[in-house]
Motif scaffolding. Sequence first.
Motif, PDB file in Angstrom:
ATOM      1  N   LEU A  53       0.846  -1.196   0.000  1.00 26.59           N
ATOM      2  CA  LEU A  53       0.000   0.000   0.000  1.00 26.59           C
ATOM      3  C   LEU A  53       0.882   1.247   0.000  1.00 26.59           C
ATOM      4  N   PRO A  54       0.989   1.962  -1.123  1.00 23.95           N
ATOM      5  CA  PRO A  54       1.765   3.211  -1.145  1.00 23.95           C
ATOM      6  C   PRO A  54       0.977   4.339  -0.468  1.00 23.95           C
ATOM      7  N   THR A  55       1.656   5.092   0.392  1.00 29.98           N
ATOM      8  CA  THR A  55       1.021   6.236   1.053  1.00 29.98           C
ATOM      9  C   THR A  55       1.914   7.460   0.900  1.00 29.98           C
ATOM     10  N   GLY A  56       1.285   8.625   0.750  1.00 30.56           N
ATOM     11  CA  GLY A  56       2.065   9.842   0.597  1.00 30.56           C
ATOM     12  C   GLY A  56       1.238  11.074   0.903  1.00 30.56           C
ATOM     13  N   THR A  57       1.506  12.148   0.185  1.00 29.78           N
ATOM     14  CA  THR A  57       0.743  13.381   0.335  1.00 29.78           C
ATOM     15  C   THR A  57       1.096  14.290  -0.837  1.00 29.78           C
ATOM     16  N   LEU A  58       0.500  15.466  -0.870  1.00 30.99           N
ATOM     17  CA  LEU A  58       0.832  16.492  -1.866  1.00 30.99           C
ATOM     18  C   LEU A  58       1.449  17.682  -1.156  1.00 30.99           C
ATOM     19  N   GLU A  59       2.694  17.994  -1.493  1.00 33.93           N
ATOM     20  CA  GLU A  59       3.391  19.131  -0.904  1.00 33.93           C
ATOM     21  C   GLU A  59       4.569  19.497  -1.800  1.00 33.93           C
ATOM     22  N   PRO A  60       5.138  20.694  -1.650  1.00 37.49           N
ATOM     23  CA  PRO A  60       6.231  21.116  -2.530  1.00 37.49           C
ATOM     24  C   PRO A  60       7.492  20.287  -2.322  1.00 37.49           C
ATOM     25  N   HIS A  61       8.208  20.093  -3.417  1.00 41.39           N
ATOM     26  CA  HIS A  61       9.451  19.324  -3.380  1.00 41.39           C
ATOM     27  C   HIS A  61      10.514  19.995  -4.241  1.00 41.39           C
ATOM     28  N   ASP A  69       5.940  12.474  -2.996  1.00 36.32           N
ATOM     29  CA  ASP A  69       5.717  11.518  -1.902  1.00 36.32           C
ATOM     30  C   ASP A  69       4.753  10.409  -2.299  1.00 36.32           C
ATOM     31  N   ASN A  70       4.054  10.595  -3.409  1.00 31.62           N
ATOM     32  CA  ASN A  70       3.204   9.543  -3.962  1.00 31.62           C
ATOM     33  C   ASN A  70       3.920   8.797  -5.084  1.00 31.62           C
ATOM     34  N   THR A  71       4.659   9.552  -5.892  1.00 32.40           N
ATOM     35  CA  THR A  71       5.391   8.965  -7.010  1.00 32.40           C
ATOM     36  C   THR A  71       6.381   7.908  -6.536  1.00 32.40           C
ATOM     37  N   ALA A  72       7.126   8.225  -5.474  1.00 31.73           N
ATOM     38  CA  ALA A  72       8.184   7.325  -5.003  1.00 31.73           C
ATOM     39  C   ALA A  72       7.644   6.001  -4.479  1.00 31.73           C
ATOM     40  N   PRO A  73       6.694   5.993  -3.513  1.00 29.06           N
ATOM     41  CA  PRO A  73       6.236   4.704  -3.001  1.00 29.06           C
ATOM     42  C   PRO A  73       5.489   3.866  -4.022  1.00 29.06           C
ATOM     43  N   PHE A  74       4.792   4.520  -4.966  1.00 25.78           N
ATOM     44  CA  PHE A  74       4.108   3.749  -6.000  1.00 25.78           C
ATOM     45  C   PHE A  74       5.123   3.077  -6.918  1.00 25.78           C
ATOM     46  N   LEU A  92      -2.612   6.029  -1.504  1.00 32.80           N
ATOM     47  CA  LEU A  92      -3.339   6.993  -0.672  1.00 32.80           C
ATOM     48  C   LEU A  92      -2.602   8.321  -0.812  1.00 32.80           C
ATOM     49  N   ALA A  93      -3.115   9.166  -1.701  1.00 29.13           N
ATOM     50  CA  ALA A  93      -2.350  10.325  -2.163  1.00 29.13           C
ATOM     51  C   ALA A  93      -2.493  11.570  -1.304  1.00 29.13           C
ATOM     52  N   TYR A  94      -3.428  11.580  -0.367  1.00 28.31           N
ATOM     53  CA  TYR A  94      -3.617  12.741   0.502  1.00 28.31           C
ATOM     54  C   TYR A  94      -3.190  12.360   1.913  1.00 28.31           C
ATOM     55  N   PHE A 107      -1.817  19.898   0.069  1.00 29.62           N
ATOM     56  CA  PHE A 107      -3.056  19.510   0.737  1.00 29.62           C
ATOM     57  C   PHE A 107      -2.719  18.996   2.130  1.00 29.62           C
ATOM     58  N   LYS A 108      -3.636  19.181   3.048  1.00 29.26           N
ATOM     59  CA  LYS A 108      -3.389  18.745   4.418  1.00 29.26           C
ATOM     60  C   LYS A 108      -4.605  18.035   4.998  1.00 29.26           C
ATOM     61  N   MET A 109      -4.364  16.872   5.585  1.00 30.81           N
ATOM     62  CA  MET A 109      -5.401  16.113   6.258  1.00 30.81           C
ATOM     63  C   MET A 109      -5.073  16.066   7.741  1.00 30.81           C
ATOM     64  N   SER A 110      -6.062  16.238   8.594  1.00 32.09           N
ATOM     65  CA  SER A 110      -5.816  16.172  10.034  1.00 32.09           C
ATOM     66  C   SER A 110      -5.702  14.725  10.480  1.00 32.09           C
ATOM     67  N   ALA A 111      -5.057  14.524  11.621  1.00 29.70           N
ATOM     68  CA  ALA A 111      -4.933  13.173  12.171  1.00 29.70           C
ATOM     69  C   ALA A 111      -6.299  12.596  12.497  1.00 29.70           C
TER      70      ALA A 111
END
Length: 274
Positions: A53-61, A69-74, A92-94, A107-111
Amino acid sequence: MKNLVYLLLVVISIPVSALATEQATDPSTREMDRINWMEFQEWIPNKINTVLLPTGTLEPHGVANNGADNTAPFAISTTIAKRTNAMVAPTLAYGMTGSLAAYPGAFKMSAEVYKPFVKEILQGLVKNKFKNIIIINGHGGGQTAVLKEVAAEIANEHGVRTLVINWWSFAADITQEVFNENGGHAGWNENAFIQAIDPSLIQQDRYNDDLATPYPQNGSWSATPFPSSIGLYQEGEGYIKFDQKKADEYFTKVTDKMASFIVEIKTKWDKAGL
């Protein structure tokens, strides 16, 4: 002669699909969102009981894509899927973006939202009869803690086996081996990893060393938003150099190490009868 004719007639009468199924050593795809449900049923769990299961998020790099953070684990997951005899779940891209959440495209998701969401996904993988659930994580911070917590809960509640791996920290020794220095968020190591996956995702002409800031040592200061989209783990190290040969070497060595480790953990689980 009659016996030969009879044998040929029998072979011809066997459906081509049946012969293909008998001879197949691999499903038509390792990606869960690309496989047909009937083929999925044929393979899971009797022939494949592991899911990545690849997990990451969207943020500047820095000068890489916001979805690094999504490209790498996938890419890791699809590269090692056959070697680990696993299926690959949709990414899980967010995720739980932290001090970079203010940057454009983040994008940001709360715990409070992320934890039950991830738990429902893992429960779905259990329902689909996977025994080994391996989370290939591409984003750190508080997200790592939540993933470890939820994975442990799922393992204990459902009698399955879970593993969470942060690829960049797991590969810290390889970063030193290939680049002879430490890396950073969107630093040389992570940028090189994306460069190896897809060079078109790297905008080299936009890079300069001023885009990077070393992370504070010993908690000496804190800034929100973080002043740079490239954060260096160590002063003077991790500045990007666009070396395709080293990038390809890094990707190969990281994925090899990841695959070997997952196989090793699965083997130990099996030997322990867990």
